[in-house]
Design a protein around this motif. Sequence first.
Motif, PDB file in Angstrom:
ATOM      1  N   ALA A  29      41.325  51.280  30.227  1.00 51.93           N
ATOM      2  CA  ALA A  29      41.828  52.807  30.726  1.00 51.93           C
ATOM      3  C   ALA A  29      42.655  52.755  31.827  1.00 51.93           C
ATOM      4  O   ALA A  29      43.854  53.209  31.648  1.00 51.93           O
ATOM      5  CB  ALA A  29      40.706  53.504  30.936  1.00 51.93           C
ATOM      6  N   VAL A  30      42.524  51.520  32.742  1.00 51.75           N
ATOM      7  CA  VAL A  30      43.655  51.465  33.866  1.00 51.75           C
ATOM      8  C   VAL A  30      44.951  50.883  33.148  1.00 51.75           C
ATOM      9  O   VAL A  30      46.055  51.525  33.536  1.00 51.75           O
ATOM     10  CB  VAL A  30      43.104  50.576  35.116  1.00 51.75           C
ATOM     11  CG1 VAL A  30      44.160  50.202  35.779  1.00 51.75           C
ATOM     12  CG2 VAL A  30      41.914  51.111  35.391  1.00 51.75           C
TER      13      VAL A  30
ATOM     14  N   MET B  43      44.241  60.053  34.453  1.00 54.58           N
ATOM     15  CA  MET B  43      43.387  59.540  35.044  1.00 54.58           C
ATOM     16  C   MET B  43      42.130  60.310  34.818  1.00 54.58           C
ATOM     17  O   MET B  43      41.115  59.746  35.048  1.00 54.58           O
ATOM     18  CB  MET B  43      43.953  59.501  36.499  1.00 54.58           C
ATOM     19  CG  MET B  43      44.610  58.294  36.923  1.00 54.58           C
ATOM     20  SD  MET B  43      45.348  58.549  38.505  1.00 54.58           S
ATOM     21  CE  MET B  43      44.253  58.329  39.436  1.00 54.58           C
ATOM     22  N   ILE B  44      42.299  61.550  35.046  1.00 53.23           N
ATOM     23  CA  ILE B  44      41.115  62.436  35.408  1.00 53.23           C
ATOM     24  C   ILE B  44      40.180  62.585  34.075  1.00 53.23           C
ATOM     25  O   ILE B  44      39.038  62.449  33.841  1.00 53.23           O
ATOM     26  CB  ILE B  44      41.449  64.126  35.712  1.00 53.23           C
ATOM     27  CG1 ILE B  44      42.042  64.228  36.981  1.00 53.23           C
ATOM     28  CG2 ILE B  44      40.288  64.991  35.303  1.00 53.23           C
ATOM     29  CD1 ILE B  44      42.520  65.525  37.260  1.00 53.23           C
ATOM     30  N   THR B  45      41.038  62.419  32.888  1.00 53.67           N
ATOM     31  CA  THR B  45      40.528  62.469  31.575  1.00 53.67           C
ATOM     32  C   THR B  45      39.512  61.161  31.391  1.00 53.67           C
ATOM     33  O   THR B  45      38.493  61.082  30.840  1.00 53.67           O
ATOM     34  CB  THR B  45      41.608  62.391  30.451  1.00 53.67           C
ATOM     35  OG1 THR B  45      42.207  63.662  30.521  1.00 53.67           O
ATOM     36  CG2 THR B  45      41.025  62.298  29.213  1.00 53.67           C
ATOM     37  N   VAL B  46      40.327  60.184  31.808  1.00 53.59           N
ATOM     38  CA  VAL B  46      39.415  58.739  31.655  1.00 53.59           C
ATOM     39  C   VAL B  46      38.216  58.584  32.781  1.00 53.59           C
ATOM     40  O   VAL B  46      37.033  58.103  32.058  1.00 53.59           O
ATOM     41  CB  VAL B  46      40.534  57.450  32.262  1.00 53.59           C
ATOM     42  CG1 VAL B  46      39.723  56.360  32.519  1.00 53.59           C
ATOM     43  CG2 VAL B  46      41.429  57.204  31.213  1.00 53.59           C
ATOM     44  N   SER B  47      38.439  59.172  33.658  1.00 55.80           N
ATOM     45  CA  SER B  47      37.005  59.374  34.648  1.00 55.80           C
ATOM     46  C   SER B  47      35.965  60.514  34.065  1.00 55.80           C
ATOM     47  O   SER B  47      34.812  59.952  34.046  1.00 55.80           O
ATOM     48  CB  SER B  47      37.684  59.925  35.985  1.00 55.80           C
ATOM     49  OG  SER B  47      38.644  59.303  36.642  1.00 55.80           O
ATOM     50  N   CYS B  48      36.463  61.386  33.439  1.00 57.62           N
ATOM     51  CA  CYS B  48      35.537  62.250  32.614  1.00 57.62           C
ATOM     52  C   CYS B  48      34.733  61.334  31.413  1.00 57.62           C
ATOM     53  O   CYS B  48      33.522  61.478  31.239  1.00 57.62           O
ATOM     54  CB  CYS B  48      36.292  63.454  31.884  1.00 57.62           C
ATOM     55  SG  CYS B  48      36.836  64.612  33.093  1.00 57.62           S
ATOM     56  N   LEU B  49      35.515  60.588  30.611  1.00 55.43           N
ATOM     57  CA  LEU B  49      35.222  59.922  29.647  1.00 55.43           C
ATOM     58  C   LEU B  49      34.230  58.689  30.134  1.00 55.43           C
ATOM     59  O   LEU B  49      33.033  58.581  29.510  1.00 55.43           O
ATOM     60  CB  LEU B  49      36.214  59.396  28.728  1.00 55.43           C
ATOM     61  CG  LEU B  49      36.119  59.249  27.364  1.00 55.43           C
ATOM     62  CD1 LEU B  49      35.322  60.225  26.732  1.00 55.43           C
ATOM     63  CD2 LEU B  49      37.296  58.533  26.642  1.00 55.43           C
ATOM     64  N   ALA B  50      34.509  58.276  31.160  1.00 55.94           N
ATOM     65  CA  ALA B  50      33.625  56.912  31.412  1.00 55.94           C
ATOM     66  C   ALA B  50      32.346  57.700  32.215  1.00 55.94           C
ATOM     67  O   ALA B  50      31.215  57.239  31.860  1.00 55.94           O
ATOM     68  CB  ALA B  50      34.359  56.469  32.840  1.00 55.94           C
ATOM     69  N   THR B  51      32.525  58.882  32.707  1.00 53.92           N
ATOM     70  CA  THR B  51      31.275  59.384  33.095  1.00 53.92           C
ATOM     71  C   THR B  51      30.448  59.989  32.032  1.00 53.92           C
ATOM     72  O   THR B  51      28.992  59.938  32.051  1.00 53.92           O
ATOM     73  CB  THR B  51      31.628  60.693  33.891  1.00 53.92           C
ATOM     74  OG1 THR B  51      32.427  60.267  35.151  1.00 53.92           O
ATOM     75  CG2 THR B  51      30.308  61.508  34.619  1.00 53.92           C
ATOM     76  N   ILE B  52      30.831  60.347  31.024  1.00 56.82           N
ATOM     77  CA  ILE B  52      30.019  60.999  29.816  1.00 56.82           C
ATOM     78  C   ILE B  52      29.597  59.696  28.895  1.00 56.82           C
ATOM     79  O   ILE B  52      28.461  59.827  28.547  1.00 56.82           O
ATOM     80  CB  ILE B  52      30.734  61.576  29.091  1.00 56.82           C
ATOM     81  CG1 ILE B  52      31.243  63.010  29.455  1.00 56.82           C
ATOM     82  CG2 ILE B  52      30.258  61.908  27.477  1.00 56.82           C
ATOM     83  CD1 ILE B  52      32.183  63.929  28.955  1.00 56.82           C
TER      84      ILE B  52
ATOM     85  N   ASN C 258      48.791  53.195  32.529  1.00 54.85           N
ATOM     86  CA  ASN C 258      49.909  52.430  33.181  1.00 54.85           C
ATOM     87  C   ASN C 258      49.447  52.712  34.798  1.00 54.85           C
ATOM     88  O   ASN C 258      50.593  52.884  35.718  1.00 54.85           O
ATOM     89  CB  ASN C 258      51.176  53.318  32.959  1.00 54.85           C
ATOM     90  CG  ASN C 258      51.822  53.035  31.708  1.00 54.85           C
ATOM     91  OD1 ASN C 258      51.436  51.901  31.200  1.00 54.85           O
ATOM     92  ND2 ASN C 258      52.342  54.055  30.920  1.00 54.85           N
ATOM     93  N   ARG C 259      48.348  52.196  35.295  1.00 55.59           N
ATOM     94  CA  ARG C 259      48.160  52.164  36.690  1.00 55.59           C
ATOM     95  C   ARG C 259      48.195  50.961  36.855  1.00 55.59           C
ATOM     96  O   ARG C 259      48.018  49.788  36.357  1.00 55.59           O
ATOM     97  CB  ARG C 259      46.847  52.902  36.882  1.00 55.59           C
ATOM     98  CG  ARG C 259      46.839  54.496  36.571  1.00 55.59           C
ATOM     99  CD  ARG C 259      47.280  55.207  37.810  1.00 55.59           C
ATOM    100  NE  ARG C 259      46.748  54.804  38.911  1.00 55.59           N
ATOM    101  CZ  ARG C 259      47.282  55.555  40.123  1.00 55.59           C
ATOM    102  NH1 ARG C 259      48.188  56.372  40.206  1.00 55.59           N
ATOM    103  NH2 ARG C 259      46.416  55.209  41.223  1.00 55.59           N
TER     104      ARG C 259
ATOM    105  N   SER D 202      48.339  48.031  22.850  1.00 58.31           N
ATOM    106  CA  SER D 202      47.464  46.961  22.803  1.00 58.31           C
ATOM    107  C   SER D 202      46.157  47.012  23.163  1.00 58.31           C
ATOM    108  O   SER D 202      45.198  46.788  22.881  1.00 58.31           O
ATOM    109  CB  SER D 202      48.334  45.674  23.610  1.00 58.31           C
ATOM    110  OG  SER D 202      49.447  45.313  23.012  1.00 58.31           O
ATOM    111  N   TYR D 203      46.204  47.783  24.622  1.00 58.16           N
ATOM    112  CA  TYR D 203      45.007  48.130  25.120  1.00 58.16           C
ATOM    113  C   TYR D 203      44.311  49.411  24.438  1.00 58.16           C
ATOM    114  O   TYR D 203      43.238  49.435  24.577  1.00 58.16           O
ATOM    115  CB  TYR D 203      45.419  48.303  26.752  1.00 58.16           C
ATOM    116  CG  TYR D 203      45.634  47.241  27.514  1.00 58.16           C
ATOM    117  CD1 TYR D 203      44.496  46.657  28.255  1.00 58.16           C
ATOM    118  CD2 TYR D 203      46.763  46.709  27.353  1.00 58.16           C
ATOM    119  CE1 TYR D 203      44.645  45.480  29.041  1.00 58.16           C
ATOM    120  CE2 TYR D 203      47.014  45.294  28.419  1.00 58.16           C
ATOM    121  CZ  TYR D 203      45.745  45.000  28.843  1.00 58.16           C
ATOM    122  OH  TYR D 203      45.958  43.476  29.634  1.00 58.16           O
TER     123      TYR D 203
END
Length: 408
Positions: free
Chosen positions: A224-225, A266-275, A229-230, A165-166
Motif C-alpha cells: 500500500a505504501v 493514505m487515509i483510504t489505505v489506513s481505513c482499509l488496514a484498520t478494517i 507512491n510514498r 506491479s504492487y
Amino acid sequence: MNQFAAQHPILLVALPKVVVLLFVLLTALAYLTWFERKVVAHIQTRWGPYRVGPHGLLQPLADGAKFLFKEDVTPAGADKFVYFLAPFLALSLAITSIAVIPFGPKEITIFGQTTPLAITNVNIGLLILFAITAMGVYGVALAGWSSNSKYPLLGGLRSSAQMVSYELALTMSVVGVILMAGTFNLSEIVTSQQGFHWGFVPRWNLIGSPMPQVLGFLLFFIAAVAETNRSPFDLAEAESELVAGFHTEYASFKFAMFFMAEYSSMITVSCLATILFFGGWLSPFPQTAAMAWTIYIPTAAFALAGLALIIHGVRYITVYGRVVLPVLGLALCGLAFLCSRPAVIEFIQGPFWFLLKILIFLFVYVWVRGTLPRLRYDQLMDFGWKLLLPLSILNVVITSLAIVLTQR
C-alpha cells in the motif's frame, strides 16, 4: 418538497452524508500536510510550521491561499484537455474510494430514514474499493504523458509500472482475510472479528484464528505504501532524478490536487488496514464488568487533550496563541462533556476507536517517510515481483489449508 422526499428518500439521505464527509475529509487532508511536516520536523530536530498561527495551525490555510493565487502556467505543447483532466481524475478517484468505508456500527436517522455510518454499504464494498483505487494510475500516467516533457513522462511510466506491479501483491495480501470472513462486505468483515481469545486478546484478523494474518498485514501495508507512491517507494517523484516526476509541469491548484489525492489515498489505505486486520471500530478491551471503565476512554482523552491545550495556551509566546489555544481546549472539554452523556457515550465508541487506529497508521506513514531512504527503481521492482507477490500467494495457500483443516 414532501412529494420529492417521498419519491427520492435515498437521495435525501445520501446528500447530507456526502456533504459532511467531504467537509471532514478535505479538512483532514489540509491538516494532514501540517501533521506530516510537524512529525518529520521533530524527527529531524526542527520546529516545522510555527509562524502562521499558534504552532503553525493556520499553515494549511496559507498554503491553500498561495496555491489559489499562484500563476497557473500551461506548457505550450501540452495536450490541454488531458493535462487539465489528470489532476481532477486523480483527486476524484481518491476521494470516491472513501464512500464505501463504514465508520461505526451504529445507525443514524436523517429525514426520518435510518442509515449506516457510511455513504453506502454494499456487499462487494472491498471489490469496489480496489476497482476505484486501481484506476488511480490513470491520473498519474495521463499527467506524465500530456505534459509533453521528458521528466514527467518518465515519472508517469515509472508510476504506472510500480502501481500495476504492487496492485497484485496488495490484492493477494487480503485474500486470506476474505477467506476467513467469507464476505466482501466491509461491515461484515469487522463484525467477523468480534470476541476475544482467553477473554482478553482481541480476535482481530491480525492475530485471529484459524490463521493469524501477520504476514498478510505486513505485505498489505508495504504494498500500500508503494501503491500510494510514498517514501521509500516514491520513485515517480524522485527529485534527484526527475526534478519532480509526473507533476513537474503542474503549478497552482492543479499541483495541489495531486498532493490532495496522495493524502486521500493514505487515509483510504489506513481505513482499509484498520478494517481488514485491526477490528475496525471494535474496542481492544473486552466489555466485561471489570473493564466497564474503558467506555469512558473517549471522554477522558478529549478532556485531557483540552486541559493540556488550555494550560499550554495561557503560557504561549504570542497573544494570538494565548487566545486561540485555550479556546480550542475549551472546545475539546465541551466535546468531552458531550461524549459523557448517556445518549452519546455508546454511539461515540465505534467512531473513536476507528479514527484512533487510522491516526496511528497515518503516523506510521509519516514516520517511514522521515526514516527510510529511497530505493533504486530496480530494487523496487525486484522487491515487488520477487518477494511480495510470492509471499502473498504463499499466505493465501497457508490460510486456505488452515481453514480446511480446522473445518474437518
